[in-house]
Design a protein around this motif. Structure first.
Motif, PDB file in Angstrom:
ATOM      1  N   ALA A   5       0.965  -0.715   0.186  1.00  0.00           N
ATOM      2  CA  ALA A   5      -0.381  -0.096   0.065  1.00  0.00           C
ATOM      3  C   ALA A   5       0.934   1.257  -0.071  1.00  0.00           C
ATOM      4  O   ALA A   5       1.629   1.351   1.114  1.00  0.00           O
ATOM      5  N   LEU A   6       0.178   2.177  -0.454  1.00  0.00           N
ATOM      6  CA  LEU A   6       1.294   3.045  -0.923  1.00  0.00           C
ATOM      7  C   LEU A   6       0.800   4.406  -0.617  1.00  0.00           C
ATOM      8  O   LEU A   6      -0.403   4.806  -0.333  1.00  0.00           O
ATOM      9  N   LYS A   7       1.567   5.289  -0.022  1.00  0.00           N
ATOM     10  CA  LYS A   7       0.852   6.772   0.602  1.00  0.00           C
ATOM     11  C   LYS A   7       1.660   7.880  -0.326  1.00  0.00           C
ATOM     12  O   LYS A   7       2.977   7.948  -1.104  1.00  0.00           O
ATOM     13  N   ALA A   8       0.865   8.937  -0.021  1.00  0.00           N
ATOM     14  CA  ALA A   8       0.773   9.996  -0.972  1.00  0.00           C
ATOM     15  C   ALA A   8       2.559  11.022  -0.601  1.00  0.00           C
ATOM     16  O   ALA A   8       3.016  10.573   0.643  1.00  0.00           O
ATOM     17  N   TYR A   9       3.195  11.468  -0.972  1.00  0.00           N
ATOM     18  CA  TYR A   9       4.390  12.418  -1.129  1.00  0.00           C
ATOM     19  C   TYR A   9       4.494  13.754  -1.733  1.00  0.00           C
ATOM     20  O   TYR A   9       3.881  13.743  -2.513  1.00  0.00           O
ATOM     21  N   ALA A  10       5.177  14.383  -1.400  1.00  0.00           N
ATOM     22  CA  ALA A  10       4.804  16.199  -2.096  1.00  0.00           C
ATOM     23  C   ALA A  10       6.409  15.340  -3.823  1.00  0.00           C
ATOM     24  O   ALA A  10       7.213  15.095  -3.643  1.00  0.00           O
ATOM     25  N   LEU A  11       5.442  16.033  -4.363  1.00  0.00           N
ATOM     26  CA  LEU A  11       6.102  16.141  -5.817  1.00  0.00           C
ATOM     27  C   LEU A  11       7.452  16.660  -6.079  1.00  0.00           C
ATOM     28  O   LEU A  11       7.487  17.580  -5.536  1.00  0.00           O
ATOM     29  N   PRO A  12       8.698  16.288  -7.050  1.00  0.00           N
ATOM     30  CA  PRO A  12       9.406  16.996  -7.057  1.00  0.00           C
ATOM     31  C   PRO A  12       8.959  18.257  -7.341  1.00  0.00           C
ATOM     32  O   PRO A  12       7.933  18.434  -8.093  1.00  0.00           O
ATOM     33  N   ALA A  13      10.437  19.517  -7.034  1.00  0.00           N
ATOM     34  CA  ALA A  13       9.930  20.823  -7.400  1.00  0.00           C
ATOM     35  C   ALA A  13      10.909  21.799  -7.892  1.00  0.00           C
ATOM     36  O   ALA A  13      12.188  20.342  -7.623  1.00  0.00           O
ATOM     37  N   ALA A  14      11.397  22.325  -8.986  1.00  0.00           N
ATOM     38  CA  ALA A  14      12.197  22.365  -9.673  1.00  0.00           C
ATOM     39  C   ALA A  14      13.836  22.365  -8.470  1.00  0.00           C
ATOM     40  O   ALA A  14      14.549  21.737  -9.232  1.00  0.00           O
ATOM     41  N   ALA A  15      13.653  23.167  -7.255  1.00  0.00           N
ATOM     42  CA  ALA A  15      14.914  22.508  -5.891  1.00  0.00           C
ATOM     43  C   ALA A  15      14.654  21.970  -5.952  1.00  0.00           C
ATOM     44  O   ALA A  15      15.778  21.080  -5.658  1.00  0.00           O
ATOM     45  N   ASP A  16      14.158  20.863  -5.977  1.00  0.00           N
ATOM     46  CA  ASP A  16      14.504  19.308  -5.991  1.00  0.00           C
ATOM     47  C   ASP A  16      15.222  18.962  -6.878  1.00  0.00           C
ATOM     48  O   ASP A  16      15.621  16.984  -6.892  1.00  0.00           O
ATOM     49  N   LEU A  17      15.004  19.191  -7.969  1.00  0.00           N
ATOM     50  CA  LEU A  17      16.103  18.401  -9.206  1.00  0.00           C
ATOM     51  C   LEU A  17      17.291  18.035  -9.147  1.00  0.00           C
ATOM     52  O   LEU A  17      18.230  19.242  -8.532  1.00  0.00           O
ATOM     53  N   PRO A  18      18.165  16.574  -9.945  1.00  0.00           N
ATOM     54  CA  PRO A  18      19.704  17.334 -10.074  1.00  0.00           C
ATOM     55  C   PRO A  18      19.685  17.687 -10.674  1.00  0.00           C
ATOM     56  O   PRO A  18      19.289  18.397 -11.940  1.00  0.00           O
ATOM     57  N   GLU A  19      20.883  17.812 -11.052  1.00  0.00           N
ATOM     58  CA  GLU A  19      22.014  18.698 -11.702  1.00  0.00           C
ATOM     59  C   GLU A  19      21.990  18.056 -13.119  1.00  0.00           C
ATOM     60  O   GLU A  19      22.267  16.840 -13.146  1.00  0.00           O
ATOM     61  N   ASN A  20      21.886  17.823 -14.093  1.00  0.00           N
ATOM     62  CA  ASN A  20      21.214  17.339 -15.625  1.00  0.00           C
ATOM     63  C   ASN A  20      23.449  17.988 -15.851  1.00  0.00           C
ATOM     64  O   ASN A  20      23.463  18.845 -15.740  1.00  0.00           O
ATOM     65  N   LYS A  21      23.718  16.325 -16.619  1.00  0.00           N
ATOM     66  CA  LYS A  21      25.128  16.432 -17.019  1.00  0.00           C
ATOM     67  C   LYS A  21      24.613  16.162 -18.485  1.00  0.00           C
ATOM     68  O   LYS A  21      25.862  16.727 -18.958  1.00  0.00           O
ATOM     69  N   VAL A  22      23.708  16.843 -19.081  1.00  0.00           N
ATOM     70  CA  VAL A  22      23.833  16.622 -20.763  1.00  0.00           C
ATOM     71  C   VAL A  22      22.333  17.866 -21.243  1.00  0.00           C
ATOM     72  O   VAL A  22      22.100  18.635 -19.684  1.00  0.00           O
ATOM     73  N   LYS A  23      22.515  18.937 -21.856  1.00  0.00           N
ATOM     74  CA  LYS A  23      22.033  20.280 -22.189  1.00  0.00           C
ATOM     75  C   LYS A  23      21.015  19.419 -23.194  1.00  0.00           C
ATOM     76  O   LYS A  23      20.972  20.990 -24.383  1.00  0.00           O
ATOM     77  N   TRP A  24      20.842  18.698 -23.339  1.00  0.00           N
ATOM     78  CA  TRP A  24      19.747  18.219 -24.809  1.00  0.00           C
ATOM     79  C   TRP A  24      18.328  19.456 -24.117  1.00  0.00           C
ATOM     80  O   TRP A  24      17.512  19.230 -23.694  1.00  0.00           O
ATOM     81  N   THR A  25      18.121  19.329 -25.616  1.00  0.00           N
ATOM     82  CA  THR A  25      17.131  19.816 -25.903  1.00  0.00           C
ATOM     83  C   THR A  25      15.593  19.930 -26.060  1.00  0.00           C
ATOM     84  O   THR A  25      15.783  19.474 -27.604  1.00  0.00           O
ATOM     85  N   PHE A  26      14.554  20.003 -25.671  1.00  0.00           N
ATOM     86  CA  PHE A  26      13.407  18.686 -25.775  1.00  0.00           C
ATOM     87  C   PHE A  26      12.934  19.368 -27.606  1.00  0.00           C
ATOM     88  O   PHE A  26      12.417  20.334 -27.795  1.00  0.00           O
ATOM     89  N   GLU A  27      12.933  18.968 -28.753  1.00  0.00           N
ATOM     90  CA  GLU A  27      12.269  19.280 -29.983  1.00  0.00           C
ATOM     91  C   GLU A  27      10.926  18.386 -30.865  1.00  0.00           C
ATOM     92  O   GLU A  27      10.689  16.850 -30.555  1.00  0.00           O
ATOM     93  N   PRO A  28      10.165  19.269 -30.557  1.00  0.00           N
ATOM     94  CA  PRO A  28       8.464  18.789 -31.166  1.00  0.00           C
ATOM     95  C   PRO A  28       9.037  17.296 -31.797  1.00  0.00           C
ATOM     96  O   PRO A  28       8.346  16.234 -32.261  1.00  0.00           O
ATOM     97  N   ALA A  29       9.536  17.792 -32.971  1.00  0.00           N
ATOM     98  CA  ALA A  29       9.786  17.041 -34.324  1.00  0.00           C
ATOM     99  C   ALA A  29      10.707  16.106 -34.677  1.00  0.00           C
ATOM    100  O   ALA A  29      10.440  15.001 -34.622  1.00  0.00           O
ATOM    101  N   ARG A  30      11.334  15.640 -33.078  1.00  0.00           N
ATOM    102  CA  ARG A  30      12.634  14.024 -32.351  1.00  0.00           C
ATOM    103  C   ARG A  30      11.746  13.718 -32.350  1.00  0.00           C
ATOM    104  O   ARG A  30      11.975  12.565 -31.718  1.00  0.00           O
ATOM    105  N   GLY A  31      10.874  14.107 -31.343  1.00  0.00           N
ATOM    106  CA  GLY A  31      10.333  13.648 -29.716  1.00  0.00           C
ATOM    107  C   GLY A  31       8.579  12.298 -30.030  1.00  0.00           C
ATOM    108  O   GLY A  31       8.370  12.420 -31.111  1.00  0.00           O
ATOM    109  N   ALA A  32       8.948  11.668 -28.707  1.00  0.00           N
ATOM    110  CA  ALA A  32       7.525  10.997 -28.471  1.00  0.00           C
ATOM    111  C   ALA A  32       7.202  11.285 -27.690  1.00  0.00           C
ATOM    112  O   ALA A  32       8.175  11.216 -26.438  1.00  0.00           O
ATOM    113  N   LEU A  33       6.266  10.716 -26.945  1.00  0.00           N
ATOM    114  CA  LEU A  33       5.394  10.875 -25.516  1.00  0.00           C
ATOM    115  C   LEU A  33       5.168   9.170 -25.068  1.00  0.00           C
ATOM    116  O   LEU A  33       4.285   8.413 -25.554  1.00  0.00           O
TER     117      LEU A  33
END
Length: 283
Positions: A5-33
Motif C-alpha cells: 500500500a502506497l502513501k502520497a508525498y510531495a512531488l519534486p519541484a524545481a529545487a529538488d531536481l538533480p543537476e543534469n549532465k547533458v544539455k539536450w533540448t526537447f524538439e517536437p519534431a524529434r520527440g515522442a511521449l
C-alpha cells in the motif's frame, strides 16, 4: 511479494531536481511521449482520491494534449491481464501474480484513456522496449527523443530511460509527471537518470504555454508569497508576484506569442487577463 500500500508525498519541484549532465533540448519534431503503466491496478495502490496521483494525472494529461496538438506520437505501455507463467517468469518471484489476480483493473485510468491515433504497447518486462516495436516505430518516424512519465519512477520508468539511452534515444524523465513507492525512490530515479542516462525536466519545461486556466493557475501559484489562492481577476502583485518572475514568464510565452512582453503582463497582472492572452489562436 506484491506491491505494498502506497502513501502520497510531495512531488519534486524545481529545487529538488538533480543537476543534469547533458544539455539536450526537447524538439517536437524529434520527440515522442511514453505514458508508462498508468493502469488502474498500479494506481489503486494509493487508494481513492489521492491528491498526488491527481496531480500526476493532470500533468500527464497536459503533456498528452501538447503532444497531440503538435503532432508528437503518443505511446502507452499496459501489462496484459492474462499472463502465462512463461511470459511472467521471474516477475512471479518478485511481485507475485500481479494483474492475473485482478484482471478487471487492467485498463489505463479513465482520465488518460488512449484515443484514436495513440499506440498501446503490450508490457512484458520493466523496459517498454522489451518484446515491443517501440524502437522500430520511433526510428521509422524519425524520432530519437522520448518523454517518459507514469509509474513507477524507479522501476519501469527508470529502466526504460536506461534502455532508451543504450539505443541512442534521448530520454526526458518528467519529474512531476511520475509517481513512485516513496519520495526517496522517486528522487533516486531522477538522480540516476540525470547523471547516467538522460535529462530530468518538469512538466512546465516542456509546455511553452499553459493549455487551460487550471494549468496557468498551477504555474503561477508557486511564484506567490501568499498561501491564499487569488481570484481570477485579482492583482497577482498583491499576492507577492515580483517583476523578475513576471519577466521570466513573458520570455517563455513570447516563444509562442511574439507580442507578449513584460509591459503587457504588468499592465494587467491577473489570471483572467493573462489567460485571454494565452488562449488566443496561435500563429
Amino acid at each position: 511479494m506484491t506491491i505494498p500500500a502506497l502513501k502520497a508525498y510531495a512531488l519534486p519541484a524545481a529545487a529538488d531536481l538533480p543537476e543534469n549532465k547533458v544539455k539536450w533540448t526537447f524538439e517536437p519534431a524529434r520527440g515522442a511521449l511514453l505514458i508508462h503503466d498508468m493502469q488502474n491496478y498500479f494506481i489503486n495502490f494509493w487508494g481513492e482520491d489521492c491528491p498526488m496521483i491527481k496531480q500526476v494525472i493532470s500533468n500527464i494529461a497536459a503533456l498528452r494534449e501538447y503532444c497531440r496538438q503538435n503532432g508528437i506520437p503518443v505511446y502507452y505501455t499496459a501489462q496484459p491481464n492474462h499472463q502465462s507463467d512463461k511470459d511472467r517468469a521471474l516477475l512471479n518471484d518478485m511481485w507475485g501474480p500481479g494483474l492475473n489476480k485482478h484482471p478487471e483493473q487492467q485498463k489505463v485510468v479513465a482520465e488518460l484513456a488512449p484515443e484514436e491515433g495513440d499506440e498501446v504497447l503490450v508490457k512484458w518486462r520493466y523496459s517498454a522496449f522489451h518484446r515491443s516495436p517501440l524502437e522500430q516505430h520511433l526510428k521509422e518516424t524519425g524520432r530519437d527523443q522520448l518523454i517518459i512519465c507514469g509509474v513507477y519512477a524507479h522501476i519501469g520508468c527508470l529502466t526504460t530511460a536506461i534502455d532508451a539511452f543504450m539505443r541512442d534515444i534521448q530520454p526526458f524523465m518528467v519529474a512531476d509527471a511520475l509517481a513512485d513507492f516513496s519520495r526517496d525512490e522517486h528522487l533516486m530515479a531522477l538522480k540516476y537518470t540525470a547523471g547516467r542516462a538522460g535529462k530530468v525536466v518538469l512538466t512546465e519545461d516542456l509546455l511553452p504555454v499553459p493549455l487551460s486556466m487550471a494549468q496557468l493557475r498551477a504555474l503561477v501559484q508557486p511564484m506567490l508569497d501568499e498561501d491564499e489562492t487569488p481570484e481570477e481577476d485579482e492583482n497577482l502583485i498583491d499576492y507577492g508576484l515580483d517583476s523578475v518572475r513576471m519577466m521570466a514568464l513573458a520570455a517563455r510565452w513570447r516563444k509562442v506569442y511574439g507580442d507578449i512582453d513584460f509591459v503587457m503582463l504588468a499592465k494587467e497582472p491577473t489570471l483572467a487577463a493573462w489567460w485571454r492572452l494565452l488562449s488566443r489562436e496561435r500563429a
